[in-house]
Design an enzyme around this catalytic site. Structure first.
Site, mmCIF file in Angstrom:
data_model
loop_
_atom_site.group_PDB
_atom_site.id
_atom_site.type_symbol
_atom_site.label_atom_id
_atom_site.label_comp_id
_atom_site.label_asym_id
_atom_site.label_seq_id
_atom_site.Cartn_x
_atom_site.Cartn_y
_atom_site.Cartn_z
ATOM 1 N N HIS A 73 -21.459 68.596 -45.060
ATOM 2 C CA HIS A 73 -20.855 67.108 -44.516
ATOM 3 C C HIS A 73 -19.470 66.810 -44.901
ATOM 4 C CE1 HIS A 73 -21.648 65.398 -48.852
ATOM 5 N NE2 HIS A 73 -20.888 64.678 -48.604
ATOM 6 N N ASP A 210 -26.253 72.166 -48.268
ATOM 7 C CA ASP A 210 -25.016 71.572 -47.865
ATOM 8 C C ASP A 210 -23.796 72.206 -48.230
ATOM 9 O OD1 ASP A 210 -23.314 69.635 -47.150
ATOM 10 O OD2 ASP A 210 -24.382 67.887 -47.924
ATOM 11 N N SER A 639 -18.722 64.888 -53.906
ATOM 12 C CA SER A 639 -19.204 65.876 -52.717
ATOM 13 C C SER A 639 -18.317 66.839 -52.989
ATOM 14 C CB SER A 639 -19.261 64.968 -51.417
ATOM 15 O OG SER A 639 -20.594 64.232 -51.392
HETATM 16 N N1 ARG Z 1 -25.666 60.770 -49.403
HETATM 17 C C1 ARG Z 1 -24.432 61.784 -49.106
HETATM 18 C C2 ARG Z 1 -23.117 61.169 -49.335
HETATM 19 O O1 ARG Z 1 -22.965 59.980 -49.603
HETATM 20 C C3 ARG Z 1 -24.571 62.886 -47.979
HETATM 21 C C4 ARG Z 1 -24.076 62.057 -46.835
HETATM 22 C C5 ARG Z 1 -24.066 62.887 -45.483
HETATM 23 N N2 ARG Z 1 -25.383 63.304 -44.949
HETATM 24 C C6 ARG Z 1 -26.045 62.484 -44.328
HETATM 25 N N3 ARG Z 1 -27.421 62.833 -44.136
HETATM 26 N N4 ARG Z 1 -25.423 61.218 -43.919
HETATM 27 O O2 ARG Z 1 -21.943 61.376 -48.722
HETATM 28 N N1 GLU Z 2 -22.447 62.374 -50.603
HETATM 29 C C1 GLU Z 2 -21.664 61.790 -51.567
HETATM 30 C C2 GLU Z 2 -20.044 62.121 -50.959
HETATM 31 O O1 GLU Z 2 -19.804 62.387 -50.002
HETATM 32 C C3 GLU Z 2 -21.823 62.129 -52.901
HETATM 33 C C4 GLU Z 2 -23.017 61.065 -53.140
HETATM 34 C C5 GLU Z 2 -22.679 60.251 -54.095
HETATM 35 O O2 GLU Z 2 -22.372 59.136 -54.019
HETATM 36 O O3 GLU Z 2 -22.704 60.455 -55.422
HETATM 37 O O4 GLU Z 2 -19.141 61.965 -51.927
#
Ligand code: ARG
Ligand code: GLU
Length: 704
Positions: A73, A210, A639
C-alpha cells in the site's frame, strides 16, 4: 491511588538518539544489542538501514545493493502509475527479472536520517518571557531557517527539518540524506498484496501480503542523483539480515520507523471531542457515502474499478475512527484524564501551573464549536467530487488575469483525470445524503445563508442537485472538452463552482478562528506538558507515582524516526474470544473464494498450496506463516517499518494495527493495542515460489 498519565507497559515511541535511556528496559525484555547498535553517528547502526519512504511511509534496506522493502500500500501509487490495460501490475503483479527491467519513479524519494540533535538553545536564542506567542513563533521560524540554511546542501542531497517536541519545550534538528532515483523491483498481485481488501483492513486475523520491493540508485560515488541510466545500485552503510528462524509468542520485537502523529498528553476535553463528537459524526457521514459506493460498485465492474482507490481512502479512516472512539470509551480515557486533571490542579496550587487545566478546557470548548463546522465542511461539501473538480479547474486552468486565456492543455489533463474515475450517480446520491445530514446536524444560526437559500428555494437537496445538474459543465465530459480559451465565464458562472465558492467562504472565518485558538492552546499545552513532567517527578520523589517519573514520557509522534518495542502477543478482544498471534497460508486458503473480490487469490497460489510446494519458508507445523501481531506502539507512517528481533535481524514488515487498539494515538492499552506485521517468510515464499525471482534472494543475507 494517584492517577498518572505516563507510559504503560510497551507504550512509547522513543527517540533513537536517546535510546540509551531505555536500553536497560529493552535488554530486560530480551533485546541482545546495545544502544550504539540502534543509533550511532560514529559507526554504521540499524538506523542506516531504515528510510522514510515517499515522505509518509517507512522502508528498510535488505541487501548490500540497495534493495528496499516496504508495503504494497506504500508503493501502490507507483505500481498504479506503471499500470495500463496491457500491463496491469496492480492486478497481475510486477517482477523485474534483471536490473534493466527495474522501473524509475519520478518524484519518489527515500530519506536516510544522518543525525538528530537537541537544538533548543539555538532555536530559542533571543527569546524573552515578555514575548507573545506569535512573536515566539516568528523567532522560532527565523532561528530555524538560519540553522537549516547552514546544514542543507542540495548537491549532496542533504535536507533538514527542525521539529518541536513536547509542544515546543524542546526542538530537535533532523538531517536527512534524500535519494531520488528509486526504482520499482517487484510487487505481488493485489489479490495477495491487498488480500482481504477493506473487509480485513484494521482487523485480525489477517492474511494480507502487504509488501513491495524497490531499489535505491545513486551516482558512481554513491551519492544521491536524479534518475539517470548511468546510476548504479546504492551501497548502504547497513542493511538488515533476514531471520528465517521464525517467531514465537513472547519474542521481543522492535519497530524502527516514522510514525506520523499522536496526541497522548491532551486535555480530557480534547479527548471527549474526538471520541464523542468528531469520530462518531465523521463515521456516520462516511457510512452514508460508503453505502452508496458499495451499492453501485456491486452492480458494475467498471464502477468498482473506478471507485476502488476512492473507497479505500474513505474506508480506511472510517474504520480507524470507529475503533478509536470505541477504544476510548472502553478505556474510560475521558474519566481517567478528568481524575488526573483534578489531582494535577490540586498539586498546581501556588505554582506557575495554577489555573492551567481550566484554561485549556475553556480553549478546547471554544475551539470545538468551530472545529465541528470544519469537520462537517470537509466530510460533506469537500466530498462533493464535482465541486472539487471545479475548484481544481479554477486553481490550475483559469489565470488570475481576466484577459488571459484558459489553459486548455491543463484543462484537458484535469478533465481526463477526473472523468477517468467519475461516476455521476454516486456523486449525486452522496450529495443528497450529505446535504441532508448537514441540514439536520448543523444549527440553524451556523448554516451558511447560501445553503439556507438553496434549500428553501428547492425544497430538498435532491431538487437542488437536479437543478444544478441541468446547467453545470462540471459533470459533463463533452461540455468540458468543448470549452475554449475565452470560455472563462462558463467555467466561473456555474452552479457547482458557486457551491464550492460559497461553502468555502463560509468556512474560512472558522478556520481562522481555529488557527488563533490553536496558538493559545499551543502555549498552554507547552506549560501543561512541562507541568505533567514535573508533577510526575514530584510523585516519584514521594514514592506515590511510578518510580520512573518524567523518564517515562516520550514526545508525540511527528513523522520523525522512533523506536517502539514490545513482544509478540495474542489478545482477547471481547469476552470469550482469544486471538492467537500468528496466521498462516492455511487461513488464506480458508478465506479463498473466487466469488468474493477481496478473497479471490491467484490460481498459482492455490496450486502451490495444493502441492504443498512451500520451499524452506515454513514454520514448525509445516505451514507458511503470513502475519503476526505484537504489542509495539505504532501509528500511521509506521507502514513499511522493519520488525526486528532480539538480535537486530529482520523478522517482518509492519503494516497495520487492530482496530480495537487504534485509540493508541491518544491512549495506549496494553490489553488491546496490537500492531500487525507481515512475516518476512511469507515475503520470501512469494518471491521464491510465486514470482520465481530467486535472483533477489541471492542478494539477501539469511540467518537462522
Ligand atoms: N490500515 C492501513 C493503514 O492505515 C492500511 C491501509 C491500506 N489498505 C486498505 N485496505 N485501505 O494505512
Ligand atoms: N497502515 C498504516 C500506515 O500506512 C499503519 C497503520 C497504523 O496506523 O498503525 O502507516
Amino acid at each position: 491511588m494517584i492517577t498518572a498519565i505516563q507510559a504503560k507497559a510497551d507504550e512509547g515511541m522513543w527517540l533513537p538518539s536517546l535510546i540509551s535511556q531505555r536500553i536497560e528496559d529493552m535488554q530486560a525484555k530480551g533485546f541482545r544489542l546495545d544502544a550504539e547498535d540502534i543509533y550511532s553517528i560514529n559507526q554504521a547502526s540499524l538506523k542506516d538501514a531504515v528510510v522514510m519512504f515517499a515522505r509518509g511511509c517507512s522502508a528498510e534496506l535488505i541487501s548490500p545493493e540497495g534493495l528496499l522493502l516496504t508495503n504494497h500500500h506504500c508503493g501502490y501509487a507507483q505500481i498504479q502509475k506503471h499500470s495500463s490495460v496491457e500491463h496491469d501490475y496492480l492486478k497481475d503483479g510486477f517482477w523485474a527479472m534483471s536490473r534493466s527491467e527495474e522501473l524509475p519513479n519520478e518524484g519518489l524519494t527515500v530519506s536516510f536520517l544522518e543525525r538528530m540533535e537537541d537544538v533548543t538553545p539555538v532555536i530559542l536564542k533571543g527569546y524573552e518571557e515578555s514575548m507573545s506567542e506569535s512573536e515566539r513563533v516568528n523567532l522560532v521560524r527565523r532561528n530555524s531557517d538560519e540553522l537549516l540554511k547552514s546544514v542543507t546542501d542540495e548537491e549532496k542531497g542533504l535536507r533538514a527539518t527542525v521539529e518541536a517536541l513536547y509542544y515546543g519545550n524542546q526542538y530537535f534538528l533532523f538531517v536527512y540524506r534524500e535519494y531520488k532515483d528509486i526504482r520499482l523491483v517487484g510487487a505481488p498481485p493485489s489479490s495477495i498484496g491487498k488480500f482481504g481488501g477493506e473487509t480485513d483492513n484494521w482487523m485480525w486475523p489477517r492474511h494480507t501480503g502487504d509488501f513491495s520491493l524497490f531499489r535505491i540508485y545513486a551516482d558512481k560515488d554513491n551519492n544521491p542523483a536524479e534518475y539517470s541510466p548511468e546510476n548504479v545500485p546504492f551501497k548502504p552503510k547497513k542493511y538488515f539480515k533476514i531471520s528465517t528462524a521464525g517467531v514465537q509468542e513472547g519474542d521481543f520485537t522492535f519497530i524502527y520507523g516514522f510514525p506520523g502523529s499522536t496526541q497522548e498528553y491532551i486535555h480530557s476535553e480534547g479527548v471527549r471531542y474526538i471520541s464523542e463528537i468528531s469520530d462518531p459524526h465523521k463515521v456516520a457521514l462516511r457510512s452514508l457515502r460508503l453505502d452508496i459506493f458499495n451499492k453501485h460498485m456491486a452492480a458494475s465492474q467498471d464502477v468498482r474499478i473506478k471507485y476502488s482507490t476512492k473507497k479505500a481512502r474513505v474506508a480506511n479512516a472510517w474504520k480507524k475512527w470507529q475503533g478509536e472512539a470505541g477504544g476510548i470509551r472502553k478505556m474510560k480515557t475521558v474519566e481517567t484524564k478528568k481524575k488526573f486533571e483534578a489531582d494535577f490542579t490540586e498539586w498546581a496550587k501556588g505554582t506557575e501551573y495554577e489555573g492551567l487545566i481550566e484554561k485549556i478546557g475553556d480553549l478546547c470548548r471554544e475551539m470545538e464549536i468551530h472545529q465541528y463546522l470544519i469537520d462537517y465542511y470537509i466530510e460533506t461539501a469537500r466530498s462533493f467530487e464535482a465541486a472539487s473538480f471545479a475548484a481544481n479547474i479554477g486553481r490550475y486552468c483559469i489565470p488570475n488575469r481576466k484577459d488571459e486565456p484558459v489553459d486548455l492543455t491543463k484543462l484537458k489533463k484535469h478533465t481526463d483525470e477526473f472523468f477517468k474515475d467519475y461516476y455521476l450517480p454516486i456523486d449525486k446520491e452522496c450529495f443528497i445524503a450529505l446535504m441532508e445530514a448537514f441540514d439536520k446536524n448543523i444549527d440553524i444560526e451556523d448554516k451558511p445563508d447560501y445553503f439556507k437559500a438553496k434549500m428553501a428555494a428547492h425544497g430538498s437537496a435532491e431538487a437542488w442537485i437536479e437543478d444544478m445538474m441541468r446547467s453545470t459543465v462540471y459533470v459533463d465530459r463533452e461540455r468540458m472538452n468543448a470549452i475554449g480559451e475565452s470560455d472563462r465565464e462558463i467555467l466561473e458562472n456555474d452552479p457547482v463552482k458557486e457551491f464550492y465558492v460559497k461553502m468555502t467562504e463560509w468556512i474560512i472565518p472558522h478556520s481562522v478562528k481555529v488557527q488563533q485558538i490553536s496558538q493559545d492552546l499551543q502555549l498552554a499545552y507547552r506549560d501543561y506538558m512541562r507541568g505533567q513532567m514535573e508533577y510526575a517527578d514530584a510523585l516519584a520523589a514521594e514514592g506515590k507515582g511510578p518510580a520512573e517519573g518524567s523518564k517515562a514520557f516520550y514526545p508525540d509522534a511527528n513523522l520523525t524516526l522512533r523506536v517502539a518495542y514490545g513482544n509478540i502477543k495474542g489478545y482477547s478482544p471481547s469476552d470469550g474470544i482469544y486471538y492467537r498471534p500468528s496466521s498462516t497460508l492455511a487461513g488464506i486458503i480458508e478465506k479463498d473464494n473466487p466469488e468474493i473480490f477481496d478473497y479471490n487469490i491467484p490460481q498459482s497460489l492455490r496450486d502451490l498450496y495444493a502441492t504443498r510446494d512451500f520451499g524452506r519458508w515454513t514454520d514448525a507445523s509445516g505451514e507458511v506463516p503470513v502475519c503476526f501481531i505484537a504489542t509495539n506502539h505504532t501509528s500511521g507512517g509506521n507502514s513499511g517499518s522493519p520488525v526486528i528481533n532480539a538480535d537486530g535481524n529482520l523478522i517482518g514488515i509492519n503494516f497495520d494495527r487492530v482496530w480495537e487498539g487504534t485509540m493508541s494515538d491518544i491512549d495506549f492499552d496494553p490489553d488491546f493495542c496490537r500492531n500487525i506485521s507481515l512475516d518476512v517468510r511469507y515475503v520470501l515464499f512469494i518471491i521464491d515460489k510465486l514470482a520465481n525471482a530467486d535472483h533477489l534472494l541471492e542478494e539477501m543475507t539469511f540467518v537462522e
